[in-house]
Every structure is written in structure tokens, then in C-alpha cells.
Design an enzyme around this catalytic site. Structure first.
Site, PDB file in Angstrom:
ATOM      1  CB  CYS A 135     -40.701  -0.561 -17.601  1.00 42.54           C
ATOM      2  SG  CYS A 135     -39.673  -1.029 -18.990  1.00 42.54           S
ATOM      3  CD  GLU A 207     -41.034  -5.008 -16.526  1.00 42.28           C
ATOM      4  OE1 GLU A 207     -41.357  -5.341 -15.376  1.00 42.28           O
ATOM      5  OE2 GLU A 207     -40.198  -4.126 -16.747  1.00 42.28           O
TER       6      GLU A 207
END
Ligand SMILES: Cc1ncc(CN)c(N)n1
Length: 226
Positions: A135, A207
Site C-alpha cells: 500500500c 491494490e
């Protein structure tokens, strides 16, 4: 070779797909449909609430004061810097803070946050870092890459977003997590490293799915009114 070099090499094809995704490229070139960005901002705000919880958990699981205080810094930075960017964008886009917080979670948001929290609650600090590292690290890489597109940093709508994720401060947070990942990987068996790698790859996959969900404004396929 450091453990994070191995992680990076393994995740590269997935990260490349995220970089090349029309949502990400649309931010960099200033061409992204604002409704898609609005959707992303609202979902990301919900995601960041759980992401902040992970840093609180990191502080709890840390076994020395330095680790605990850096997780506290990550927690503060998420709640008061990164989420402030979202609040500012929301206000510019006509979304109130109450509306932001009341956003209904999309399936991908729920699955991604749930996965990260589950892995981190039942696992070790190394599991937690493996889950959050893509992240922070991939956003810094995306921000840095987009910042090189002429005009991206000055773009009236998306410039602030690019600036935030390309910033030195954000890069420092990513660097710190990279260093910690390598420290925590020391002395682990190959089976343990492979398990960490799988967590890292899974959140890298999430993601990509988050960009794709936002581009397609993907909510529950079962509900007519969202
Ligand atoms: C989904 C997602 N992943 C990562 C980040 C960067 N903290 C973010 N804001 N949103």
C-alpha cells in the site's frame, strides 16, 4: 539480496498493471473522469480508516519503543495528513465529512480491508508489515512516476494527489516499512518467507483491484440503489 528485493521482483508484474491502469494514468494525465475519482476518494476514505487501525495494531505488536513510535507516526500521518487530503478533495467536490464517513463500502474495499485486518490480527508483526507494505510502497512509486509526467504536479484537479504520494515525507514512511520488513525477515525459514511473500502478493493484487473497482464504479451487483 534483501528480502524486499525478492518481494519487489515477484510483485513487479502486478504493480506494472496498476501503473498502466487507465485510472492511474488518468490521474497522471489529468484526464480521469471526475465521477470515478469521487468514487475512489469515498471508498479510499473508508479503506484508510482500517489502514490506520493496522498501524495502531503495529504499535501494539511492536516489541521496542522505536518500532512503536514509528507506527504511531504512521497512524498520525494517515489520520491527519493523508485523510486530510481526502477531506479537502471531498469539500471541493461537494461531499461533506459526514457523507464521507457514511459511504457504503464496495465489495472490493470490504474484502481488501478485511483481508489486511484478518492477516494482521491473527499473525505476527512481520505478517502485518507484509500486508501494508504494498500500500505504502506502491503509492510512493506511482506518485513518483506520475510526478514525472509534464504538468501532472500542476494539474488543477489531480496535482495535489500526485504531490502527496510523490512527497519525501511519504517516501520516508515507505522506506521505514521496507527496512522493518527486512529486519523482521532475518532468520526466517524459507517456508516462513514464502508465506510472507504470499501476503505481499495478495495485497498487491488487491491494490490493482481497488484501481479497477474505482474505474468501473463497481458496487454490489445485487443492489439496484447504492
Ligand atoms: C487502496 C489504497 N492503498 C494504499 C493507499 C496509500 N496509503 C491508499 N490511500 N489507498
Amino acid at each position: 539480496m534483501q528480502f524486499t528485493d525478492r518481494l519487489y521482483k515477484k510483485a513487479k508484474p502486478i504493480w506494472r498493471k496498476s501503473h498502466d491502469h487507465p485510472f492511474v494514468q488518468g490521474i497522471g494525465h489529468g484526464t480521469l473522469d471526475i465521477e470515478k475519482f469521487k468514487f475512489f476518494m469515498q471508498q479510499d476514505y473508508l479503506y484508510l480508516i482500517d489502514y490506520a487501525r493496522l498501524f495502531a495494531l503495529g504499535s501494539l505488536k511492536g516489541t521496542d519503543l522505536k518500532t512503536m513510535s514509528i507506527f504511531a507516526k504512521l497512524l498520525d500521518s494517515t489520520l491527519n495528513v493523508e485523510m486530510d487530503l481526502h477531506r479537502q478533495y471531498a469539500s471541493r467536490l461537494g461531499i461533506s465529512e459526514a457523507e464521507l464517513e457514511a459511504t457504503k463500502a464496495a465489495p472490493t474495499t470490504l474484502a481488501y480491508s478485511g483481508y489486511m485486518l484478518n492477516v494482521s490480527q491473527r499473525g505476527s508483526l512481520a505478517d502485518l508489515v507484509a500486508a501494508v507494505l504494498p500500500c505504502t510502497w506502491s503509492y510512493y512509486e506511482i506518485g513518483t512516476e506520475l510526478s514525472k509526467i509534464p504538468g501532472a504536479l500542476e494539474n488543477e484537479t489531480y496535482g495535489e494527489w500526485v504531490k502527496m504520494y510523490a512527497s519525501e515525507e511519504f517516501g520516508e514512511l515507505a522506506d521505514w516499512l521496507i527496512t522493518l520488513m527486512n529486519e523482521l525477515a532475518e532468520g526466517k525459514t524459507e517456508a516462513e518467507l514464502t508465506a510472507l511473500e504470499e501476503i505481499f502478493l495478495n495485497t498487491s493484487r488487491y491494490e490493482y483491484m481497488f484501481w479497477d473497482m474505482s474505474y468501473n464504479l463497481q458496487m454490489w451487483p445485487t443492489d439496484d440503489e447504492q
